[in-house]
Structure formats: C-alpha cells, structure tokens
Scaffold this motif. Structure first.
Motif, mmCIF file in Angstrom:
data_model
loop_
_atom_site.group_PDB
_atom_site.id
_atom_site.type_symbol
_atom_site.label_atom_id
_atom_site.label_comp_id
_atom_site.label_asym_id
_atom_site.label_seq_id
_atom_site.Cartn_x
_atom_site.Cartn_y
_atom_site.Cartn_z
ATOM 1 N N THR A 9 30.426 -40.845 -13.268
ATOM 2 C CA THR A 9 30.096 -39.946 -12.160
ATOM 3 C C THR A 9 28.803 -40.367 -11.473
ATOM 4 O OG1 THR A 9 31.175 -38.120 -13.312
ATOM 5 C CG2 THR A 9 29.685 -37.553 -11.513
ATOM 6 N N ILE A 10 27.801 -40.712 -12.273
ATOM 7 C CA ILE A 10 26.513 -41.033 -11.675
ATOM 8 C C ILE A 10 26.542 -42.353 -10.927
ATOM 9 C CG2 ILE A 10 25.303 -39.726 -13.452
ATOM 10 C CD1 ILE A 10 24.385 -42.390 -14.642
ATOM 11 N N LEU B 140 27.201 -41.422 -7.434
ATOM 12 C CA LEU B 140 26.012 -40.803 -6.851
ATOM 13 C C LEU B 140 24.923 -41.843 -6.593
ATOM 14 C CD1 LEU B 140 25.814 -37.591 -9.091
ATOM 15 C CD2 LEU B 140 26.784 -37.788 -6.795
ATOM 16 N N GLN C 125 22.495 -42.891 -3.238
ATOM 17 C CA GLN C 125 21.045 -42.813 -3.372
ATOM 18 C C GLN C 125 20.390 -44.152 -3.075
ATOM 19 O OE1 GLN C 125 19.719 -41.607 -7.280
ATOM 20 N NE2 GLN C 125 17.593 -42.077 -6.843
ATOM 21 N N TYR D 174 29.242 -43.938 0.862
ATOM 22 C CA TYR D 174 28.989 -42.978 -0.215
ATOM 23 C C TYR D 174 30.260 -42.205 -0.549
ATOM 24 C CZ TYR D 174 26.946 -38.944 -2.617
ATOM 25 O OH TYR D 174 26.658 -37.955 -3.520
ATOM 26 N N ASN E 149 32.666 -42.527 -4.079
ATOM 27 C CA ASN E 149 33.048 -41.381 -4.903
ATOM 28 C C ASN E 149 34.565 -41.218 -4.965
ATOM 29 O OD1 ASN E 149 30.595 -39.503 -5.815
ATOM 30 N ND2 ASN E 149 30.051 -40.448 -3.867
#
Length: 307
Positions: free
Chosen positions: A234-235, A238, A242, A286, A290
């Motif tokens: 998941t990260i 993200l 970022q 982004y 995801n």
C-alpha cells in the motif's frame, strides 16, 4: 476477479475526470493575469492583450474553456507554452525522463533502507538496535528536504567533492538528489514496516508454526514477511505520489531538469497550460500507480478479489 478489476477501472476513470476538473479550476484561482505576465511591458496595449486573450481562449466561458482543454488533452495535446515558445508536450517530453529517473532511484533507496531498518527494529524490538533504528527514521522524517539537500551539497559536493554540486544529470549527479528525496520517506517506511511485522508476528498461524518447532528464519520468511507484505504494498503506491511531488523542491535545490522544476518556472511565469499539464500528469501517475497496486492485491491476498 474480473468484477474487481472492472470496479477499479471505473474508479480510476472517474478519478481522472475529477482530477481534470480540480486541476482546471484551481489553476484559474491563481492570482494575477497570465496575459499581462506574457506580454510584459506590452501589457498596456489593450488590442494586443485582447488578441492574446482570445488566442488563449481566456475570453470564453469557463465551461467552454474546460471542454476545449479536455478535448485537446484526450488527443495528447497539452497546448502551447508562450513563455517557452514551444508546445507543452515537447516540454514534458524533454523534462519527464529526468524526473522519472530521480523518482525511481529515490523509491528504490527509500524502500531498501526503510525495509532494512524496519525489519531490524521489529526483530530487535525494545532493544538498543530498535531504539537506534527508530531514532534514525524519526530524524530523517523531521528534516525538511530543502535543508537536507543543502546539507548534502555542503558535505558531499563542497567539503568532500565526491559528487556534482548542481545540475548533474549523470549517475554521479543523481546520487545526492535521490538521497535527499529518499531519506525522508525512508523514515516513514521504516516505522510502517516495523509496525506491520510486529502485527504479523502475533497472528495465530505464526505462533502455531513456532510451536511446531519450525526455525525462526523460516517462520519469518514464509509467514511473517508474507503477511506484512500487503500493507507494505500500500505504501508503495502512496510513496510514488509523495516522491513525485517532492521532486518540485529537490529539482529546484539541485538545479536539476525535470517536471518539478518546470512546474515552479511555469507558476512564476503564470504559464497556465504548462502548470495544468504538469499537475495533471503528476496526479495521473499517482492515481495510475495506486490502480496497479489495487490490481496486485489479489495476487498476494486472493480474499481481496472476492469482496
């Protein structure tokens, strides 16, 4: 599985439309007149200003401007940058590879160091190694990237002339920008990995495996790390967003070509079309990242596809 993919596909299409609306409207809220910024000293000539405003489509109703921009966008046309005297597409093509290179390098460094620190802290929980690892992670999380970049330049490019100071696009010039971009997110990754592994170690099947006499290394690799992998996945999604947004600061500090630095220059020049294109591209990548992460979830946990 097919219904899961279809739901995610519909979601990203709706998200892309929402992003386009938000990007278009937010750019219009930036104070100042782009026509005056482009014309400079000639902005006082009302006829010239009116002609340029019509050429940019700024005299049209807002919904018409949006539809024209969206239609051109779907054909791969991001418009023309009058400040740079070339198409926005060519600007993106010239700067995008450098940003992708920096983002991928930073992601690899961030995940590698973050997972190493996180695993060390989880395995040595409540011991000196855990304290040191989490202190290092928290320290780098707390340092602003622009200040960290200046410190790295001072230490490894001025005091110790090992790397290029600014503007380097070679592998040698990539090290300091990638380290600056990666170290902050590395701390977050380390703390997240530590929490995921500690939570996975308390699962019943892990305790059962240890009770059966299976070696700790085998239990960790086969049961603990595998269960902790899903939250870590998941990260990754993200982190990409970022890191892409972080390139705005890092590329400016190191005078490195890329869409982050291009965005700063476009904002200062009130180059609407370039700003819209860069922000849309960053947000789109982004969302796409995801989406790919969502598709990988059922691979690691088949229960997700059945929900």
């Amino acid at each position: 599985m097919s219904s899961y993919v279809l739901r995610r596909l519909l979601a990203i299409v709706a998200l892309a439309f929402g992003i386009s609306v938000v990007v278009f409207l937010i750019i219009r809220l930036i104070p100042g007149d782009p026509v005056a910024a482009l014309l400079g000293t000639s902005a006082g000539d009302k006829e010239v200003a009116s002609r340029l405003r019509a050429q940019l489509g700024l005299d049209l109703p807002m919904h018409v401007q949006y539809w024209q921009w969206l239609t051109a966008l779907m054909h791969g046309d991001f418009g023309y940058s009058y400040g740079n005297q070339q198409s926005v597409t060519s600007l993106l093509a010239a700067n995008f590879p450098a940003t992708i290179q920096l983002t991928i390098a930073a992601l690899i460094v961030s995940l590698t160091l973050g997972m190493a620190l996180g695993v060390l802290a989880a395995v040595k929980r409540n011991k000196a190694a855990d304290t040191v690892a989490m202190t290092v992670a928290l320290t780098f999380m707390s340092i602003p990237s622009f200040w960290l970049g200046l410190l790295l330049i001072l230490l490894f490019a001025v005091t110790l002339p090992w790397f290029d100071v600014v503007g380097g696009t070679s592998l040698k010039g990539l090290v300091l920008p990638a380290a600056t971009l990666a170290l902050g997110s590395m701390g977050f990754n380390a703390r997240f990995v530590r929490s995921s592994i500690i939570a996975a170690q308390t699962q019943r099947h892990v305790i059962t495996a240890r009770a059966k006499g299976i070696s700790r290394v085998r239990v960790f690799l086969k049961h603990v790390l595998r269960n902790a992998l899903l939250p870590i996945l998941t990260i990754v999604g993200l982190q990409v967003g970022q890191l892409l947004s972080g390139t705005v600061i890092v590329e400016t500090v190191f005078s490195r070509p890329g869409i982050g630095r291009l965005l700063v220059q476009a904002i200062l020049a009130k180059d609407y079309l370039t700003v819209q294109a860069v922000v849309f591209i960053i947000a789109g990548i982004y969302a796409l990242t995801n989406f790919i992460v969502d598709l990988l979830y059922p691979v690691f946990d088949p229960r997700v596809a059945s929900r």
